[in-house]
Scaffold this motif. Sequence first.
Motif, PDB file in Angstrom:
ATOM      1  N   ARG A 174      48.865  41.212  39.697  1.00 36.00           N
ATOM      2  CA  ARG A 174      48.998  41.159  41.150  1.00 36.00           C
ATOM      3  C   ARG A 174      50.145  40.291  41.649  1.00 36.00           C
ATOM      4  NH1 ARG A 174      48.461  44.392  45.350  1.00 36.00           N
ATOM      5  NH2 ARG A 174      47.811  43.325  47.257  1.00 36.00           N
ATOM      6  N   PRO A 175      50.316  39.044  41.172  1.00 37.67           N
ATOM      7  CA  PRO A 175      51.421  38.215  41.689  1.00 37.67           C
ATOM      8  C   PRO A 175      52.790  38.850  41.492  1.00 37.67           C
ATOM      9  CG  PRO A 175      49.852  36.871  40.480  1.00 37.67           C
ATOM     10  CD  PRO A 175      49.483  38.301  40.218  1.00 37.67           C
ATOM     11  N   ALA A 176      53.010  39.440  40.310  1.00 43.30           N
ATOM     12  CA  ALA A 176      54.309  40.067  40.046  1.00 43.30           C
ATOM     13  C   ALA A 176      54.498  41.321  40.886  1.00 43.30           C
ATOM     14  CB  ALA A 176      54.424  40.419  38.559  1.00 43.30           C
ATOM     15  N   GLU A 177      53.422  42.093  41.070  1.00 43.65           N
ATOM     16  CA  GLU A 177      53.530  43.316  41.869  1.00 43.65           C
ATOM     17  C   GLU A 177      53.820  42.992  43.330  1.00 43.65           C
ATOM     18  OE1 GLU A 177      49.901  45.348  41.050  1.00 43.65           O
ATOM     19  OE2 GLU A 177      50.707  46.335  39.259  1.00 43.65           O
ATOM     20  N   GLN A 178      53.334  41.849  43.797  1.00 41.33           N
ATOM     21  CA  GLN A 178      53.635  41.445  45.166  1.00 41.33           C
ATOM     22  C   GLN A 178      55.058  40.917  45.284  1.00 41.33           C
ATOM     23  OE1 GLN A 178      50.373  38.663  45.817  1.00 41.33           O
ATOM     24  NE2 GLN A 178      49.319  40.151  47.125  1.00 41.33           N
ATOM     25  N   LYS A 179      55.485  40.082  44.345  1.00 42.76           N
ATOM     26  CA  LYS A 179      56.808  39.472  44.420  1.00 42.76           C
ATOM     27  C   LYS A 179      57.914  40.471  44.118  1.00 42.76           C
ATOM     28  CE  LYS A 179      59.574  35.624  42.655  1.00 42.76           C
ATOM     29  NZ  LYS A 179      59.604  34.439  41.751  1.00 42.76           N
ATOM     30  N   HIS A 180      57.678  41.353  43.135  1.00 42.56           N
ATOM     31  CA  HIS A 180      58.715  42.296  42.700  1.00 42.56           C
ATOM     32  C   HIS A 180      58.251  43.746  42.930  1.00 42.56           C
ATOM     33  CE1 HIS A 180      60.918  38.970  40.893  1.00 42.56           C
ATOM     34  NE2 HIS A 180      59.845  38.627  40.213  1.00 42.56           N
ATOM     35  N   HIS A 181      57.652  43.992  44.085  1.00 43.95           N
ATOM     36  CA  HIS A 181      57.086  45.319  44.349  1.00 43.95           C
ATOM     37  C   HIS A 181      58.146  46.413  44.339  1.00 43.95           C
ATOM     38  CE1 HIS A 181      58.383  43.862  48.310  1.00 43.95           C
ATOM     39  NE2 HIS A 181      58.521  45.129  48.634  1.00 43.95           N
ATOM     40  N   VAL A 182      59.386  46.061  44.688  1.00 44.01           N
ATOM     41  CA  VAL A 182      60.442  47.089  44.693  1.00 44.01           C
ATOM     42  C   VAL A 182      60.761  47.516  43.271  1.00 44.01           C
ATOM     43  CG1 VAL A 182      62.769  47.657  45.464  1.00 44.01           C
ATOM     44  CG2 VAL A 182      61.366  46.097  46.816  1.00 44.01           C
ATOM     45  N   LEU A 183      60.756  46.582  42.316  1.00 47.19           N
ATOM     46  CA  LEU A 183      60.957  46.938  40.913  1.00 47.19           C
ATOM     47  C   LEU A 183      59.749  47.684  40.356  1.00 47.19           C
ATOM     48  CD1 LEU A 183      62.612  43.709  39.434  1.00 47.19           C
ATOM     49  CD2 LEU A 183      63.636  45.984  39.521  1.00 47.19           C
ATOM     50  N   ARG A 184      58.573  47.323  40.811  1.00 49.61           N
ATOM     51  CA  ARG A 184      57.348  47.939  40.295  1.00 49.61           C
ATOM     52  C   ARG A 184      57.286  49.427  40.620  1.00 49.61           C
ATOM     53  NH1 ARG A 184      53.910  50.485  38.585  1.00 49.61           N
ATOM     54  NH2 ARG A 184      51.724  49.954  38.146  1.00 49.61           N
ATOM     55  N   GLN A 185      57.918  49.847  41.718  1.00 49.89           N
ATOM     56  CA  GLN A 185      57.798  51.238  42.148  1.00 49.89           C
ATOM     57  C   GLN A 185      58.358  52.232  41.138  1.00 49.89           C
ATOM     58  OE1 GLN A 185      60.442  52.566  45.375  1.00 49.89           O
ATOM     59  NE2 GLN A 185      61.683  50.717  45.064  1.00 49.89           N
ATOM     60  N   PHE A 186      59.243  51.772  40.257  1.00 50.54           N
ATOM     61  CA  PHE A 186      59.863  52.698  39.306  1.00 50.54           C
ATOM     62  C   PHE A 186      59.031  52.888  38.037  1.00 50.54           C
ATOM     63  CE2 PHE A 186      63.542  50.877  41.691  1.00 50.54           C
ATOM     64  CZ  PHE A 186      63.814  52.024  42.432  1.00 50.54           C
ATOM     65  N   PHE A 187      57.928  52.176  37.937  1.00 48.16           N
ATOM     66  CA  PHE A 187      56.966  52.465  36.875  1.00 48.16           C
ATOM     67  C   PHE A 187      56.013  53.513  37.433  1.00 48.16           C
ATOM     68  CE2 PHE A 187      58.637  48.415  35.551  1.00 48.16           C
ATOM     69  CZ  PHE A 187      58.657  48.498  34.167  1.00 48.16           C
ATOM     70  N   ASN A 188      56.383  54.768  37.286  1.00 45.49           N
ATOM     71  CA  ASN A 188      55.629  55.862  37.878  1.00 45.49           C
ATOM     72  C   ASN A 188      55.664  57.078  36.960  1.00 45.49           C
ATOM     73  OD1 ASN A 188      58.121  57.275  38.346  1.00 45.49           O
ATOM     74  ND2 ASN A 188      58.438  56.030  40.186  1.00 45.49           N
TER      75      ASN A 188
END
Length: 464
Positions: A127-141
Motif C-alpha cells: 500500500r505505501p508504495a502504491e500510494q507514493k508511486h501510483h503512476v509507476l504502479r499503473q504499468f503493472f497490468n
Amino acid sequence: MLQFIPQNLDLDQVLLDHPPCFKCEKDYLIHILHLLTEIPANNKDLLENDYVPLYSVILQSRIRNYRECLNYLIERNIIQTDNHYIVNEVSRGYKFSPLYQTPCRETSIEKYTLIKGIREHQWHQNRPAEQKHHVLRQFFNEKLLIDHAGAIAFLQQSYQTNTENNVKNAIGKYNSGILQVARFRDQNFFFHVDGTVNRLHSNLTTCASGLRNFLTYEGHALVSVDLRNSQPYLSLQLFTPEFWADSLSTTNVSNPFTLFNISPQYYSKIVSTKSNNIMLVNTLFSKDSTGFADVKTFREKVLAGTLYEYIAEELTNRHVAVFKTRNQLKAMIFMVMFSVNRFIGQKDAEPKRIFRELFPNVYSVFKAIKRHGSNNLPIILQRMESRLMLDCVARRILKEKPGMPIYTIHDSIVCPEGQQGYVAHVIHDECSKHLRVQPNLHYEFWRPRTEVQVQQEEHTVHAA
C-alpha cells in the motif's frame, strides 16, 4: 491461492501414514513449504544460502500453531533446520531435506483465514508504495506479458547447465524462476518500498535477469537503460564538500543530494558524532579532496568506466586470482566497499588491501563512514540511487511522457524499444544537474536468449 511444493511430495499420503497429534490443516503445511521457495524468489541473496529464514512474527499471524507444523515437517524429514536463532536479529533457517530437493509443482490452498492473512500482509506491504508511486504502479497490468513456454524452456536449460557445472543451489534457483514466471503469467504483481533505503521492489527487480528477456509490454520489446558502475559512480559525491554541507547551508537547501537531505539521521550519525574516525571525514572535506592524487585517479577511472578493469589489472600484476566476469568483478568491488572494516585482515580480503594501497584516501573515507555501522555506506549510496532514479529521472519521464510505460530496477529505467535514446538523455541530464558528473550508460535489449548466449554475455567484461 497458488502455492509451490516439491514435485515428489504427496502430503495426503504423509498425513495418512503419520497422523499428526495436534490439529493440523494440510494448507498450513503447504504454505510453510511454499515459503521456502517464495522467500528466496523475493530476495536473490538468499539463493546463495542453504537455509531460508522463516520469520516467526509473520508465521504466527497466519498459522497460530506454526511451531507444531514446523516440528511435524522436520520429524517427517521433509525439511531440516539450522537451529540458528538470535532474538530480534536472526531467524531460524529451514531447507528441504535432500529427498525433496526437486523441481516444484503448483498446488493450491483454500483455507479462508490463511488466505486472508496472506493477502492482508501483502496489502499492508504494497500500500505505501502504491500510494507514493501510483503512476509507476499503473504499468503493472494485463499488457505486461511473459512468453510462458519460452521462459520455462530457458529455466530448464539453465537448470541443466547449472547442475552439470555444480552451481550452488541450482534447484533453488530453478524453483524461484518457476514461481516468478507464474506470477507474471497470472498477473500476480507485488510493489513495495524498502523503508531503509527507499528502493522500489517489484516483480521485475526480483526476477532473474535471463527471464526478463521473455517480457513484453503491449507486444513491444523492452530495453533497460542501466546506470553503469552505479555505486562507485554515486560514491564520487562523498568527495565533494557540498555533499557534507550542514543543515543551515544555502547549498544544502538547493541540493537534494547532500547527506543531510538524503537522511538527516545519517548526517547526525556520521558528521555530528564526535569521534576521531569521523573527524577524518571532516578533515578531508575541510580541504579540496579532489586534490588528492588517489581520489583523482579513482574519479577518472569511475567516469571513464574502467574502474573494474583497472583493479583487475592491478590484481593480475600482484598475482592475485583475477575475476573474469563482470558480475564477479562487481561482487569484488562491493566486497571492497561494503564489507566491515575488520574484514581487511582476513585471508580473502586481498582485493580490499590492494584497493587500500591504490586509493588510500578513498578507502579512509569509506572506512570512516562505516566506523559506526558497516551498513552506513551502502545505505547512503542506495538512498542516493533511489532519489536519482525514482524522484528525479522517473518523475520527469512520467511528466514529459505520461503515456509511456516505464519500470525501475534500482539503477536502471526500463522502457519500450525505441524510447531508450530519450530515457538516456533524461538520465544524463538529471545526473548533470544534480550530481555534476556524466554517467556511463548501457542498453540491455530484452530479447529471448539461449542459456549459451547468456553465459557468453556473462563472460564478457563490459565497461561499467
